[in-house]
Design an enzyme around this catalytic site. Structure first.
Site, PDB file in Angstrom:
ATOM      1  N   ASP A  13     -13.160  64.101 -25.246  1.00  9.66           N
ATOM      2  CA  ASP A  13     -13.501  62.963 -24.397  1.00  9.66           C
ATOM      3  C   ASP A  13     -13.642  63.357 -22.925  1.00  9.66           C
ATOM      4  OD1 ASP A  13     -13.502  61.384 -26.608  1.00  9.66           O
ATOM      5  OD2 ASP A  13     -11.598  60.378 -26.169  1.00  9.66           O
ATOM      6  N   ARG A 101       2.883  59.949 -16.076  1.00 10.61           N
ATOM      7  CA  ARG A 101       1.686  59.360 -15.441  1.00 10.61           C
ATOM      8  C   ARG A 101       1.798  59.210 -13.926  1.00 10.61           C
ATOM      9  NH1 ARG A 101       0.839  60.984 -20.387  1.00 10.61           N
ATOM     10  NH2 ARG A 101      -1.228  60.447 -21.173  1.00 10.61           N
ATOM     11  N   ASP A 130      -1.324  53.902 -20.303  1.00 10.22           N
ATOM     12  CA  ASP A 130      -1.481  54.987 -19.336  1.00 10.22           C
ATOM     13  C   ASP A 130      -2.438  54.634 -18.206  1.00 10.22           C
ATOM     14  OD1 ASP A 130       0.349  56.608 -20.657  1.00 10.22           O
ATOM     15  OD2 ASP A 130      -1.162  57.341 -22.054  1.00 10.22           O
ATOM     16  N   SER A 181      -3.627  60.849 -32.274  1.00 14.43           N
ATOM     17  CA  SER A 181      -3.720  60.975 -30.825  1.00 14.43           C
ATOM     18  C   SER A 181      -2.365  61.449 -30.327  1.00 14.43           C
ATOM     19  CB  SER A 181      -4.078  59.613 -30.223  1.00 14.43           C
ATOM     20  OG  SER A 181      -3.773  59.605 -28.847  1.00 14.43           O
TER      21      SER A 181
HETATM   22  N1  ARG Z   1       3.083  54.574 -26.279  1.00 14.53           N
HETATM   23  C1  ARG Z   1       3.539  55.632 -25.453  1.00 14.53           C
HETATM   24  C2  ARG Z   1       3.626  55.176 -24.025  1.00 14.53           C
HETATM   25  O1  ARG Z   1       2.981  54.259 -23.667  1.00 14.53           O
HETATM   26  C3  ARG Z   1       2.742  56.887 -25.634  1.00 14.53           C
HETATM   27  C4  ARG Z   1       1.436  56.966 -24.925  1.00 14.53           C
HETATM   28  C5  ARG Z   1       0.771  58.255 -25.206  1.00 14.53           C
HETATM   29  N2  ARG Z   1      -0.469  58.390 -24.500  1.00 14.53           N
HETATM   30  C6  ARG Z   1      -1.575  58.896 -25.033  1.00 14.53           C
HETATM   31  N3  ARG Z   1      -2.620  58.917 -24.274  1.00 14.53           N
HETATM   32  N4  ARG Z   1      -1.633  59.308 -26.282  1.00 14.53           N
HETATM   33  O2  ARG Z   1       4.367  55.690 -23.230  1.00 14.53           O
END
Ligand code: ARG
Length: 408
Positions: A13, A101, A130, A181
């Site tokens: 991506d 993040r 995110d 993912s």
């Molecule tokens: N659900 C988790 C969180 O919000 C994991 C997020 C993982 N991010 C990703 N882009 N796969 O903290």
């Protein structure tokens, strides 16, 4: 033409995004972070893989490509403050992705300033947490910088991404076929999507990379001693990122830190999330155990409520908020007494404290003992109970009298 700093993972991506920006005539700075995503497993050539990501960005036409080792900053500035708050979202998830993040955002902004960029860009979709975390943090750091989220504006499905890549010379790695993912850093690894989207389907063993399956865990328990100095943990002389990496391997071998939960996302949907967080789960267990020895009853009771709030702020993208900073100041004050050591037993998926010691410990054996050296004033208990129960007795009498017609 504008100058854009792109958070670049090297995956399909963000590679397509990079190529699209380059072909549109923009000057793209590709920024890739090393947050220790491969440090949960003992040396598997992670830095070599990251060097390839940088080379790939340049080959795709990036004006510059940066590989930033942000492991120390991540642990010291984000993860350890969260540890002081025992931060577990909804009581379970150590916030590994969530904590990274704000740092990604800070590095995007710092890089934008260094290159005079007008915008930063990320590959988050519109459904996740995110995007919220990155954009709120960028805005808090520099509201003049625009944040671009091209995959949210125009979602890119797999077949289209692959077709675009093939037509435009974007190399497609073997990981494109991956069924999940995945996001990982020293504080944990998250696995989403694929068969996990059915909450009744048990996670297949192949989702896990850092934690041993039940059949592969040692049958004998292993002890690990975690030392704390003013709230800062160390293990066998290791501190910071190196300590967390070592703990990931050690606790992971016992299957510690596997999490499978339904979680409430910021944007209001529930999602099924699987994590493996061996090091962070062990550290939170040790930190909580030392707190139970050192902090007063009132401190523990009060802190439990703000710890929960702290985790919610981090999860919800409000890391830059003044409330989080105020909680950090409160926790830092308590941490002045958080010196001591905790022994954890690692065994069959659990990390449990079986010993704690501290020069600030409020445990007094002469008060607690049922043995010969007992200094507790037993005869004071009767008077204490008399007064402690006074309001209850009074309230009960009033209620009884009020319910009796003759008394009115
Ligand atoms: N659900 C988790 C969180 O919000 C994991 C997020 C993982 N991010 C990703 N882009 N796969 O903290």
């Amino acid at each position: 033409m504008s100058t854009i700093v792109l958070a670049y993972s090297g995956g399909l991506d963000t590679s397509v995004l990079l190529k699209k920006y380059v072909l549109a005539g923009h000057r793209v700075i590709a920024m890739t972070l090393d947050l220790g995503e491969s440090d949960g497993t003992a040396g598997d050539g992670a830095s070599a893989a990251l060097d390839e990501v940088k080379a790939k960005a340049l080959a795709l036409g990036a004006y510059d490509a940066l590989l930033v080792d942000a492991k120390t900053r991540f642990i010291d500035e984000l993860a350890l403050p969260a540890l002081r708050a025992n931060a577990l979202y909804e009581g379970i998830y150590p916030l590994s992705a969530a904590l990274s993040r704000p740092l990604i955002a800070a590095l995007l902004v710092e890089t934008a300033h260094a290159y005079g960029a007008d915008a930063v860009a990320h590959g988050c979709t519109g459904k996740g947490n995110d995007q919220v975390r990155i954009e709120l943090a960028v805005r808090a750091l520099d509201p003049a910088i625009e944040t671009l989220a091209p995959l949210r504006d125009k979602p890119l499905n797999r077949p289209d991404a692959i077709a675009y890549a093939n037509a435009n010379g974007v190399p497609i790695s073997s990981t494109v076929a991956k069924p999940y993912s995945i996001d990982a850093n020293l504080w944990g690894r998250s696995i989403e999507a694929g068969v996990l989207e059915d909450p009744w389907t048990a996670p297949p063993e192949d989702v896990y990379a850092w934690t041993a399956a039940p059949a592969d865990r040692p049958s004998a328990p292993e002890h690990v001693v975690i030392d704390f100095a003013g709230g800062v943990p160390s293990v066998d002389g290791l501190t910071g990122a190196a300590m967390v990496a070592a703990l990931n391997v050690r606790a992971g071998a016992h299957g510690i830190g596997r999490i499978d939960m339904i979680e409430d996302r910021v944007i209001g949907v529930k999602s099924r999330e699987v994590y493996e967080c061996p090091g962070s789960i062990a550290l939170v267990a040790a930190h909580k155990a030392l707190e139970r020895l050192v902090l007063t009853r009132d401190e523990l009771r009060f802190k439990a409520t703000i710890d929960q709030k702290y985790a919610e702020l981090v999860y919800d993208g409000l890391w830059p908020s003044p409330l989080r900073k105020a909680f950090d100041a409160f926790n830092a004050s308590l941490a002045e007494r958080m010196t001591g050591r905790v022994r954890l037993v690692l065994h069959q998926g659990t990390a449990v404290c079986d010993g704690s010691a501290s020069p600030f410990g409020l445990y007094d054996e002469r008060l607690a003992t049922y043995g010969a050296d007992d200094r507790f004033k037993h005869d004071a208990a009767q008077g204490f109970i008399e007064l402690w129960g006074l309001p209850l007795e009074l309230g009960a009498r009033v209620a009884r009298d009020a319910a009796t017609p003759a008394a009115r």
